[in-house]
Every structure is written in C-alpha cells, then in structure tokens.
Design a protein around this motif. Structure first.
Motif, PDB file in Angstrom:
ATOM      1  N   UNK A 102       0.826  -1.203   0.000  1.00  0.00           N
ATOM      2  CA  UNK A 102       0.000   0.000   0.000  1.00  0.00           C
ATOM      3  C   UNK A 102       0.861   1.254   0.000  1.00  0.00           C
ATOM      4  N   UNK A 103       1.972   1.228   0.721  1.00  0.00           N
ATOM      5  CA  UNK A 103       2.867   2.388   0.750  1.00  0.00           C
ATOM      6  C   UNK A 103       3.421   2.672  -0.642  1.00  0.00           C
TER       7      UNK A 103
ATOM      8  N   UNK B 234      -8.047   0.145  -4.045  1.00  0.00           N
ATOM      9  CA  UNK B 234      -7.596   0.628  -5.352  1.00  0.00           C
ATOM     10  C   UNK B 234      -8.461   0.099  -6.501  1.00  0.00           C
ATOM     11  N   UNK B 235      -9.739  -0.121  -6.234  1.00  0.00           N
ATOM     12  CA  UNK B 235     -10.630  -0.714  -7.236  1.00  0.00           C
ATOM     13  C   UNK B 235     -10.697   0.117  -8.521  1.00  0.00           C
ATOM     14  N   UNK B 236     -10.619   1.449  -8.402  1.00  0.00           N
ATOM     15  CA  UNK B 236     -10.735   2.287  -9.589  1.00  0.00           C
ATOM     16  C   UNK B 236      -9.513   2.210 -10.486  1.00  0.00           C
ATOM     17  N   UNK B 237      -8.427   1.662  -9.964  1.00  0.00           N
ATOM     18  CA  UNK B 237      -7.197   1.552 -10.750  1.00  0.00           C
ATOM     19  C   UNK B 237      -6.979   0.148 -11.312  1.00  0.00           C
ATOM     20  N   UNK B 238      -7.882  -0.773 -11.024  1.00  0.00           N
ATOM     21  CA  UNK B 238      -7.715  -2.140 -11.508  1.00  0.00           C
ATOM     22  C   UNK B 238      -7.931  -2.195 -13.012  1.00  0.00           C
ATOM     23  N   UNK B 239      -7.041  -2.880 -13.695  1.00  0.00           N
ATOM     24  CA  UNK B 239      -7.185  -3.094 -15.133  1.00  0.00           C
ATOM     25  C   UNK B 239      -7.147  -4.587 -15.409  1.00  0.00           C
ATOM     26  N   UNK B 240      -7.902  -5.003 -16.390  1.00  0.00           N
ATOM     27  CA  UNK B 240      -7.990  -6.428 -16.716  1.00  0.00           C
ATOM     28  C   UNK B 240      -7.488  -6.643 -18.138  1.00  0.00           C
ATOM     29  N   UNK B 241      -6.692  -7.685 -18.331  1.00  0.00           N
ATOM     30  CA  UNK B 241      -6.060  -7.897 -19.627  1.00  0.00           C
ATOM     31  C   UNK B 241      -7.004  -8.535 -20.640  1.00  0.00           C
TER      32      UNK B 241
ATOM     33  N   UNK C  18      -5.568 -10.433   1.548  1.00  0.00           N
ATOM     34  CA  UNK C  18      -4.796  -9.241   1.187  1.00  0.00           C
ATOM     35  C   UNK C  18      -5.231  -8.710  -0.169  1.00  0.00           C
ATOM     36  N   UNK C  19      -5.446  -9.604  -1.131  1.00  0.00           N
ATOM     37  CA  UNK C  19      -5.925  -9.179  -2.458  1.00  0.00           C
ATOM     38  C   UNK C  19      -7.267  -8.472  -2.335  1.00  0.00           C
ATOM     39  N   UNK C  20      -8.138  -9.005  -1.494  1.00  0.00           N
ATOM     40  CA  UNK C  20      -9.454  -8.390  -1.272  1.00  0.00           C
ATOM     41  C   UNK C  20      -9.300  -6.984  -0.685  1.00  0.00           C
ATOM     42  N   UNK C  21      -8.412  -6.831   0.288  1.00  0.00           N
ATOM     43  CA  UNK C  21      -8.176  -5.521   0.909  1.00  0.00           C
ATOM     44  C   UNK C  21      -7.636  -4.528  -0.114  1.00  0.00           C
TER      45      UNK C  21
END
Length: 261
Positions: free
Chosen positions: A34-35, A129-136, A121-124
């Motif tokens: 996160x840092x 940062x859900x708005x930054x997730x990109x899917x290939x 941890x992935x869920x957290x």
C-alpha cells in the motif's frame, strides 16, 4: 503422486498450526504494498516518464505481490541448515528425489498462505484501489499465465542454486542474501525495469531474474514484447539453471559424503 500429496498435506497441516500469526502476516504483507502504491499515486509525473500510466504502475505492484505469493520458495535457510548440520542424509535415503520433495513441501505451505493470507490481502487491496484495476485481454492473460508458470520454476532453481552453495562454504547465508538482493533489484519487484538507466538495463537483461517479475507483469499490462523471443530466452535460462543445480548437487553430494565418512 500420492507421496507428493502426502508431503504437501503434512506441510499444509504444519502451516495451519500458526493461525494466530495470520493477522500479523496480513499486516506485514499489506502495508508495504500500500505504501508503494500510494507513493506512485502521489507522483503521477514519474509514471508519465515511462511506458506506464498511474493505473498501470499501481497494477504493477499489485501483480508484484501476487507473483511473490505464487512463485515464492522459502526453503533456502532450511536447506542450508540441513547441509551444514549433516541432517540432509535422512532426506537422501527417502524414496523421493530432494528436488521433488522441496516442490511438494512448498506446495502445502503455498496452499495455506494463498487461502488464508494472499486472498484476504488481495481483497483488501482491491477495496482500496478498485478504480485503478485493469484487466487484460484474453491473449495478454494467456501470455501472463505462461510466463507465470515459467517464473515459478525459474525461481525454484534460483533458490536451489544459491542455497546449495552450503555444500562448499559455511558462509552460504551471504549467497542467499545476494539472491534476495538480485531478486528485488534485477527482478523488478522494487522498481519497474523501464525506470533503470540504459547501462543498468543492459546488465539486468543478461540475467534470469527479470523473468520472475518484470516479464510476466509486462505481459499482463500488454507492454511491447516479442513473446517468442522472451519465451525462448526464459526456457533457455530454465534449462541452464536446472543443469547448474544438477551439477552443483552432483559435486556437492560427493563432498558431503566424503566429509560425512
């Protein structure tokens, strides 16, 4: 196949005995990631100087965490201790090769850590940062998974090679630390390799460590790459590392047996 599952199951049971530490492990793994992500979010200009957008840089470190959990091997100190203390002998007489034993043993611990540590941890991280997730795309995903499997075995033989130096020196701990340092710097887990100066990038490209993090992540993010060339080089490194480990163990076991006698 049953004997490998029995080894993995035993390690899974052993790992589950430390349930009280799960919360601490989640904090330990989540906070550094996160840092780093917040650091890149606060410095978008840095990302603009490379081929990565801010969202891609955030995904880069989220993928770094995922790959570290999937490809991580933690037997180096243990194997070094077995060799140094003469405890390796009891493993040599077992009806299973040491290489396969280490992979099976690691699988058990990996199942536990994936279910009870990595997934939370992935869920957290996805929540923050859900708005930054990109899917290939499908092609990028298949390419990523291909290089991820390659990274798994390359990292295994790197861990085995560096820890096996304990056959020849009592200072093998230093070699293990060297491996960890190269994994971070030359693998691209601390910083995308695109940010390195050209002279450093030329050196890094001559080493196998970039196939652990940098190459799979770039495949996921659809960064420009020659798939056939990168895959061929990665497979070549896998063969070289495998043969190197076979050679080290062949010579090392002769020395180990001689000292034992």
């Amino acid at each position: 196949m049953k004997k490998y599952w029995a080894i993995a199951k035993a390690e899974l049971i052993d790992a589950s005995l430390n349930k009280a530490e799960i919360f601490l492990w989640i904090l330990k793994e989540t906070i550094p990631t996160m840092i780093l992500v917040f650091l890149w979010m606060s410095n978008p200009i840095i990302g603009s100087k490379s081929n990565y957008s801010s969202s891609m840089l955030i995904m880069y470190y989220l993928l770094t965490f995922f790959i570290s959990r999937f490809t991580g091997f933690y037997f180096e100190n243990h194997l070094q201790g077995l060799i140094r203390d003469g405890e390796l002998s009891r493993h040599l007489v077992k009806p299973i090769k040491p290489f396969r034993y280490l992979i099976a043993q690691n699988l058990g611990g990996k199942i536990f850590h994936f279910l009870f540590i990595a997934l939370p941890i992935v869920f957290i991280l996805m929540m923050f940062f859900s708005e930054h997730l990109t899917f290939p795309s499908v092609i990028s995903l298949v390419t990523f998974l291909t290089f991820l499997i390659l990274a798994y075995f390359i990292r295994f033989f790197l861990c085995l090679m560096f820890s096996s130096t304990a056959f020849f020196t009592e200072q093998a701990q230093g070699m293990i630390h060297l491996h960890w340092m190269l994994d971070v710097i030359a693998g691209g887990s601390a910083l995308p390799l695109n940010f390195y100066p050209s002279w450093a990038l030329k050196i890094v490209n001559l080493l196998p460590f970039r196939f652990v993090y940098s190459v799979p992540i770039n495949a996921y993010l659809n960064q420009p790459m020659n798939f056939v060339q990168e895959f061929a080089v990665g497979m070549a490194w896998l063969v070289i590392l495998y043969l190197t480990c076979i050679f080290i163990w062949k010579i090392g076991l002769k020395k180990y047996t001689s000292v034992g006698n």
